[in-house]
Design a protein around this motif. Sequence first.
Motif, PDB file in Angstrom:
ATOM      1  N   LYS A 116      20.532 -13.227  -1.479  1.00  0.00           N
ATOM      2  CA  LYS A 116      20.790 -12.063  -0.618  1.00  0.00           C
ATOM      3  C   LYS A 116      19.685 -11.026  -0.773  1.00  0.00           C
ATOM      4  N   ALA A 117      19.309 -10.747  -2.003  1.00  0.00           N
ATOM      5  CA  ALA A 117      18.289  -9.731  -2.260  1.00  0.00           C
ATOM      6  C   ALA A 117      16.961 -10.120  -1.627  1.00  0.00           C
ATOM      7  N   GLN A 118      16.559 -11.391  -1.801  1.00  0.00           N
ATOM      8  CA  GLN A 118      15.295 -11.850  -1.234  1.00  0.00           C
ATOM      9  C   GLN A 118      15.307 -11.783   0.290  1.00  0.00           C
ATOM     10  N   ALA A 119      16.444 -12.161   0.893  1.00  0.00           N
ATOM     11  CA  ALA A 119      16.554 -12.134   2.349  1.00  0.00           C
ATOM     12  C   ALA A 119      16.459 -10.706   2.880  1.00  0.00           C
ATOM     13  N   LEU A 120      17.101  -9.769   2.172  1.00  0.00           N
ATOM     14  CA  LEU A 120      17.072  -8.378   2.602  1.00  0.00           C
ATOM     15  C   LEU A 120      15.669  -7.799   2.453  1.00  0.00           C
ATOM     16  N   VAL A 121      15.018  -8.064   1.334  1.00  0.00           N
ATOM     17  CA  VAL A 121      13.653  -7.582   1.116  1.00  0.00           C
ATOM     18  C   VAL A 121      12.726  -8.133   2.189  1.00  0.00           C
ATOM     19  N   LEU A 122      12.846  -9.431   2.485  1.00  0.00           N
ATOM     20  CA  LEU A 122      11.982 -10.061   3.486  1.00  0.00           C
ATOM     21  C   LEU A 122      12.213  -9.459   4.866  1.00  0.00           C
ATOM     22  N   MET A 123      13.468  -9.213   5.222  1.00  0.00           N
ATOM     23  CA  MET A 123      13.775  -8.651   6.530  1.00  0.00           C
ATOM     24  C   MET A 123      13.143  -7.266   6.693  1.00  0.00           C
ATOM     25  N   VAL A 124      13.338  -6.417   5.689  1.00  0.00           N
ATOM     26  CA  VAL A 124      12.773  -5.063   5.748  1.00  0.00           C
ATOM     27  C   VAL A 124      11.249  -5.131   5.701  1.00  0.00           C
ATOM     28  N   PHE A 125      10.728  -5.995   4.840  1.00  0.00           N
ATOM     29  CA  PHE A 125       9.278  -6.150   4.710  1.00  0.00           C
ATOM     30  C   PHE A 125       8.634  -6.507   6.048  1.00  0.00           C
ATOM     31  N   LEU A 126       9.195  -7.492   6.736  1.00  0.00           N
ATOM     32  CA  LEU A 126       8.626  -7.933   8.007  1.00  0.00           C
ATOM     33  C   LEU A 126       8.733  -6.852   9.082  1.00  0.00           C
ATOM     34  N   ALA A 127       9.859  -6.136   9.098  1.00  0.00           N
ATOM     35  CA  ALA A 127      10.052  -5.090  10.098  1.00  0.00           C
ATOM     36  C   ALA A 127       9.040  -3.968   9.922  1.00  0.00           C
ATOM     37  N   VAL A 128       8.828  -3.536   8.685  1.00  0.00           N
ATOM     38  CA  VAL A 128       7.898  -2.435   8.422  1.00  0.00           C
ATOM     39  C   VAL A 128       6.449  -2.905   8.507  1.00  0.00           C
ATOM     40  N   ALA A 129       6.166  -4.109   8.013  1.00  0.00           N
ATOM     41  CA  ALA A 129       4.795  -4.626   8.033  1.00  0.00           C
ATOM     42  C   ALA A 129       4.294  -4.801   9.460  1.00  0.00           C
ATOM     43  N   ARG A 130       5.161  -5.189  10.373  1.00  0.00           N
ATOM     44  CA  ARG A 130       4.741  -5.337  11.767  1.00  0.00           C
ATOM     45  C   ARG A 130       4.224  -4.012  12.320  1.00  0.00           C
ATOM     46  N   GLU A 131       4.984  -2.950  12.072  1.00  0.00           N
ATOM     47  CA  GLU A 131       4.548  -1.634  12.532  1.00  0.00           C
ATOM     48  C   GLU A 131       3.258  -1.217  11.826  1.00  0.00           C
ATOM     49  N   GLY A 132       3.189  -1.479  10.524  1.00  0.00           N
ATOM     50  CA  GLY A 132       2.031  -1.048   9.756  1.00  0.00           C
ATOM     51  C   GLY A 132       0.752  -1.762  10.140  1.00  0.00           C
ATOM     52  N   LEU A 133       0.823  -3.073  10.362  1.00  0.00           N
ATOM     53  CA  LEU A 133      -0.378  -3.823  10.717  1.00  0.00           C
ATOM     54  C   LEU A 133      -0.883  -3.447  12.104  1.00  0.00           C
ATOM     55  N   GLU A 134       0.033  -3.116  13.015  1.00  0.00           N
ATOM     56  CA  GLU A 134      -0.391  -2.603  14.312  1.00  0.00           C
ATOM     57  C   GLU A 134      -1.220  -1.334  14.112  1.00  0.00           C
ATOM     58  N   SER A 135      -0.750  -0.478  13.233  1.00  0.00           N
ATOM     59  CA  SER A 135      -1.443   0.782  12.970  1.00  0.00           C
ATOM     60  C   SER A 135      -2.792   0.546  12.318  1.00  0.00           C
ATOM     61  N   VAL A 136      -2.872  -0.427  11.411  1.00  0.00           N
ATOM     62  CA  VAL A 136      -4.121  -0.706  10.699  1.00  0.00           C
ATOM     63  C   VAL A 136      -5.236  -1.023  11.675  1.00  0.00           C
ATOM     64  N   PHE A 137      -4.970  -1.915  12.629  1.00  0.00           N
ATOM     65  CA  PHE A 137      -6.021  -2.312  13.555  1.00  0.00           C
ATOM     66  C   PHE A 137      -6.399  -1.176  14.507  1.00  0.00           C
ATOM     67  N   PHE A 138      -5.411  -0.385  14.909  1.00  0.00           N
ATOM     68  CA  PHE A 138      -5.762   0.761  15.752  1.00  0.00           C
ATOM     69  C   PHE A 138      -6.624   1.751  14.976  1.00  0.00           C
ATOM     70  N   LEU A 139      -6.238   2.052  13.741  1.00  0.00           N
ATOM     71  CA  LEU A 139      -6.968   3.055  12.962  1.00  0.00           C
ATOM     72  C   LEU A 139      -8.385   2.589  12.651  1.00  0.00           C
ATOM     73  N   ILE A 140      -8.568   1.296  12.368  1.00  0.00           N
ATOM     74  CA  ILE A 140      -9.919   0.786  12.123  1.00  0.00           C
ATOM     75  C   ILE A 140     -10.772   0.961  13.373  1.00  0.00           C
ATOM     76  N   ALA A 141     -10.177   0.656  14.539  1.00  0.00           N
ATOM     77  CA  ALA A 141     -10.895   0.848  15.796  1.00  0.00           C
ATOM     78  C   ALA A 141     -11.205   2.319  16.025  1.00  0.00           C
ATOM     79  N   ALA A 142     -10.259   3.197  15.711  1.00  0.00           N
ATOM     80  CA  ALA A 142     -10.459   4.640  15.910  1.00  0.00           C
ATOM     81  C   ALA A 142     -11.493   5.188  14.933  1.00  0.00           C
ATOM     82  N   PHE A 143     -11.430   4.768  13.672  1.00  0.00           N
ATOM     83  CA  PHE A 143     -12.359   5.272  12.669  1.00  0.00           C
ATOM     84  C   PHE A 143     -13.788   4.816  12.945  1.00  0.00           C
TER      85      PHE A 143
END
Length: 272
Positions: A116-143
């Motif tokens: 249960k713990a691993q499944a919950l961590v993975l679910m939250v990890f994927l949800a937040v990482a998706r948003e974060g990686l989108e931001s990473v590529f935009f910021l690299i392009a902007a910088f």
Amino acid sequence: MFFVPYLIMLREGLEAALIVVLIVSYLKKTGQTQWMKFVWIGVFSAAALCLIAGIVIEKTSGEFPQRQQELFEAIVGVIAVIMLTYMVFWMQRAAKNIHVQLREAMDQALSREQGKAQALVLMVFLAVAREGLESVFFLIAAFSQDVGIMAPAGAVSGLISAALIGLVIYRGSIRLPLDAFFRWTALFILFVAAGLAAGSVRAFHEAGLWNHWQDVAFNAGRILTTHSLFGTLMEGMFGYQEAPSVSEVTIYFAYLIPALVWFMYRSTKQKA
């Protein structure tokens, strides 16, 4: 270039914050707060991954020769356009049902007999990482277009603002018109993405890979020069060039017009 990174990170950060708020609120309401620490493990793991990915990509790209540097900036710009476009239309489609989807995912993760713990961590990890990686590529392009301190300052300020707003929403202190916020920022982001697309074409040309339609489409320097305050703002926000090439103008409108039409069509259809 403070405002664009600020707004992008505010929006991306707010999307991630809302997901975390929904998950935490659901755990609290269902009396399963013992799983709360695994939510934060997923959040901070995703944030660490995005930070490391951004640093590695930025440091690696700085070692490229000039032409390869231009090619790298062009490719990152294309990836940023794709991710920003996906972000806009995904949020437009998922906004009304995201809480239902999250609850179903939570129930599925917590209903497992083991892991249960691993499944919950993975679910939250994927949800937040998706948003974060989108931001990473935009910021690299902007910088890559702005080497000053304003772009990083805008990004950090937007992320802090998103975290504070998420905390306020979780505490129930305020109810924000999120539908209007996401709708208007989506329109703004489509214009930003169009500017990034045009900038990518320019970078491909400077890398020697695109040499077609390089005649100057028009010269608006007498009307609005990039050396003026407003011209600098337009250049930083929307990729404005006072003397763009035909290929830059073509790709700008080839992206922007269909994207706006599709966005308006989906908005009208959802309201109906």
